[in-house]
Motif scaffolding. Structure first.
Motif, PDB file in Angstrom:
ATOM      1  N   VAL A  34       0.845  -1.196   0.000  1.00 25.90           N
ATOM      2  CA  VAL A  34       0.000   0.000   0.000  1.00 25.90           C
ATOM      3  C   VAL A  34       0.881   1.247   0.000  1.00 25.90           C
ATOM      4  O   VAL A  34       0.666   2.182  -0.773  1.00 25.90           O
ATOM      5  N   ALA A  35       1.894   1.270   0.851  1.00 19.49           N
ATOM      6  CA  ALA A  35       2.801   2.430   0.914  1.00 19.49           C
ATOM      7  C   ALA A  35       3.500   2.635  -0.434  1.00 19.49           C
ATOM      8  O   ALA A  35       3.644   3.777  -0.899  1.00 19.49           O
ATOM      9  N   ARG A  36       3.938   1.555  -1.060  1.00 11.64           N
ATOM     10  CA  ARG A  36       4.594   1.674  -2.373  1.00 11.64           C
ATOM     11  C   ARG A  36       3.609   2.160  -3.429  1.00 11.64           C
ATOM     12  O   ARG A  36       3.948   2.991  -4.260  1.00 11.64           O
ATOM     13  N   PHE A  37       2.394   1.623  -3.420  1.00 11.48           N
ATOM     14  CA  PHE A  37       1.374   2.042  -4.382  1.00 11.48           C
ATOM     15  C   PHE A  37       1.082   3.532  -4.253  1.00 11.48           C
ATOM     16  O   PHE A  37       0.901   4.228  -5.241  1.00 11.48           O
ATOM     17  N   TRP A  38       1.047   4.013  -3.009  1.00  7.00           N
ATOM     18  CA  TRP A  38       0.818   5.433  -2.776  1.00  7.00           C
ATOM     19  C   TRP A  38       2.044   6.285  -3.090  1.00  7.00           C
ATOM     20  O   TRP A  38       1.978   7.506  -3.026  1.00  7.00           O
ATOM     21  N   LYS A  39       3.169   5.619  -3.374  1.00  3.64           N
ATOM     22  CA  LYS A  39       4.434   6.322  -3.621  1.00  3.64           C
ATOM     23  C   LYS A  39       4.843   7.179  -2.409  1.00  3.64           C
ATOM     24  O   LYS A  39       5.329   8.295  -2.544  1.00  3.64           O
ATOM     25  N   VAL A  40       4.634   6.606  -1.230  1.00  4.39           N
ATOM     26  CA  VAL A  40       5.047   7.259   0.007  1.00  4.39           C
ATOM     27  C   VAL A  40       6.569   7.406  -0.042  1.00  4.39           C
ATOM     28  O   VAL A  40       7.272   6.442  -0.337  1.00  4.39           O
ATOM     29  N   PRO A  41       7.091   8.588   0.232  1.00  7.75           N
ATOM     30  CA  PRO A  41       8.543   8.822   0.104  1.00  7.75           C
ATOM     31  C   PRO A  41       9.357   8.245   1.276  1.00  7.75           C
ATOM     32  O   PRO A  41       9.976   8.974   2.039  1.00  7.75           O
ATOM     33  N   LEU A  42       9.329   6.932   1.392  1.00  8.80           N
ATOM     34  CA  LEU A  42      10.123   6.240   2.409  1.00  8.80           C
ATOM     35  C   LEU A  42      11.149   5.367   1.707  1.00  8.80           C
ATOM     36  O   LEU A  42      10.800   4.646   0.772  1.00  8.80           O
ATOM     37  N   VAL A  50       8.842  -0.562   8.739  1.00  4.42           N
ATOM     38  CA  VAL A  50       7.379  -0.601   8.783  1.00  4.42           C
ATOM     39  C   VAL A  50       6.916  -2.051   8.868  1.00  4.42           C
ATOM     40  O   VAL A  50       6.043  -2.396   9.676  1.00  4.42           O
ATOM     41  N   ALA A  51       7.523  -2.917   8.065  1.00  2.76           N
ATOM     42  CA  ALA A  51       7.143  -4.334   8.065  1.00  2.76           C
ATOM     43  C   ALA A  51       7.412  -4.975   9.426  1.00  2.76           C
ATOM     44  O   ALA A  51       6.570  -5.728   9.941  1.00  2.76           O
ATOM     45  N   GLY A  77       0.681  12.685   4.754  1.00  2.00           N
ATOM     46  CA  GLY A  77       1.407  13.684   3.991  1.00  2.00           C
ATOM     47  C   GLY A  77       2.822  13.842   4.524  1.00  2.00           C
ATOM     48  O   GLY A  77       3.707  14.322   3.833  1.00  2.00           O
ATOM     49  N   GLU A  78       3.033  13.421   5.766  1.00  3.04           N
ATOM     50  CA  GLU A  78       4.353  13.459   6.394  1.00  3.04           C
ATOM     51  C   GLU A  78       4.745  12.127   7.008  1.00  3.04           C
ATOM     52  O   GLU A  78       5.926  11.829   7.126  1.00  3.04           O
ATOM     53  N   ARG A  79       3.753  11.348   7.434  1.00  3.27           N
ATOM     54  CA  ARG A  79       4.037  10.075   8.107  1.00  3.27           C
ATOM     55  C   ARG A  79       3.105   8.977   7.601  1.00  3.27           C
ATOM     56  O   ARG A  79       1.932   9.237   7.334  1.00  3.27           O
ATOM     57  N   ASP A 135      11.021  11.662   6.645  1.00  2.04           N
ATOM     58  CA  ASP A 135      12.428  11.981   6.921  1.00  2.04           C
ATOM     59  C   ASP A 135      13.049  10.907   7.803  1.00  2.04           C
ATOM     60  O   ASP A 135      13.857  11.184   8.672  1.00  2.04           O
ATOM     61  N   HIS A 136      12.687   9.673   7.550  1.00  2.30           N
ATOM     62  CA  HIS A 136      13.099   8.514   8.357  1.00  2.30           C
ATOM     63  C   HIS A 136      14.596   8.490   8.631  1.00  2.30           C
ATOM     64  O   HIS A 136      15.023   8.121   9.707  1.00  2.30           O
TER      65      HIS A 136
END
Length: 163
Positions: A34-42, A50-51, A77-79, A135-136
């Motif tokens: 889900v995070a990858r699909f959303w293109k979350v900048p992590l 996260v996993a 938007g940030e986390r 900003d991990h």
């Protein structure tokens, strides 16, 4: 914000997870997908964290309730925020692990890897959550001492010695 921007902003995702240890890996992968699909900048190491954190919360929910839990994933938007709702009214206790027990240190791992974590009562149970920030990398050095202490405690408890 235009209607187009609102339509593209990730909508929270939630689903039920069966009380079976075999369900944890697929739920963990789905959270990262889900995070990858959303293109979350992590970065990838943050997604790996996260996993791990998701696995810990899901395993705790299963161990303490033997019932279905609910996962919710949202991007602020940030986390990236992951929540696991269960039917146990007892608050999570990161200090509960005894030196002679090999388990019970999952919340210490979550505290060491996530930017923030917590819980709140919800209905006939609770929700335990964690967040990993975009900003991990700023917190990577802070996590090593926690992980090292957790690993040392597990080694000590398995060997039956204490320091």
């Amino acid at each position: 914000m235009s209607a187009l921007d609102m339509a593209s902003f990730p909508v929270l995702q939630d689903w039920d997870v069966e009380p079976d240890a075999a369900a944890v890996p697929s739920a963990r992968r789905l959270i990262v997908d889900v995070a990858r699909f959303w293109k979350v900048p992590l970065p990838e190491d943050a997604l790996a964290d996260v996993a791990v954190c998701a696995s810990e919360l899901l395993a705790n929910a299963m161990e303490h309730t033997k019932a279905r839990s609910k996962v919710t994933v949202r991007w602020t938007g940030e986390r990236l925020r992951v929540e696991v709702a269960d039917t146990n009214l007892e608050p999570p206790d990161p200090e509960a692990a005894q030196d002679c027990v090999t388990g019970g240190r999952g919340l210490a791992v979550v505290a060491g890897l996530a930017h923030a974590w917590g819980w709140y009562p919800a209905g006939a149970g609770k929700v335990v959550w964690f967040e990993v920030a975009a900003d991990h990398m700023t917190a990577v050095d802070d996590r090593h001492p926690v992980l090292e202490r957790t690993t040392q405690a597990q080694v000590v408890s398995r060997s039956g010695t204490s320091s």
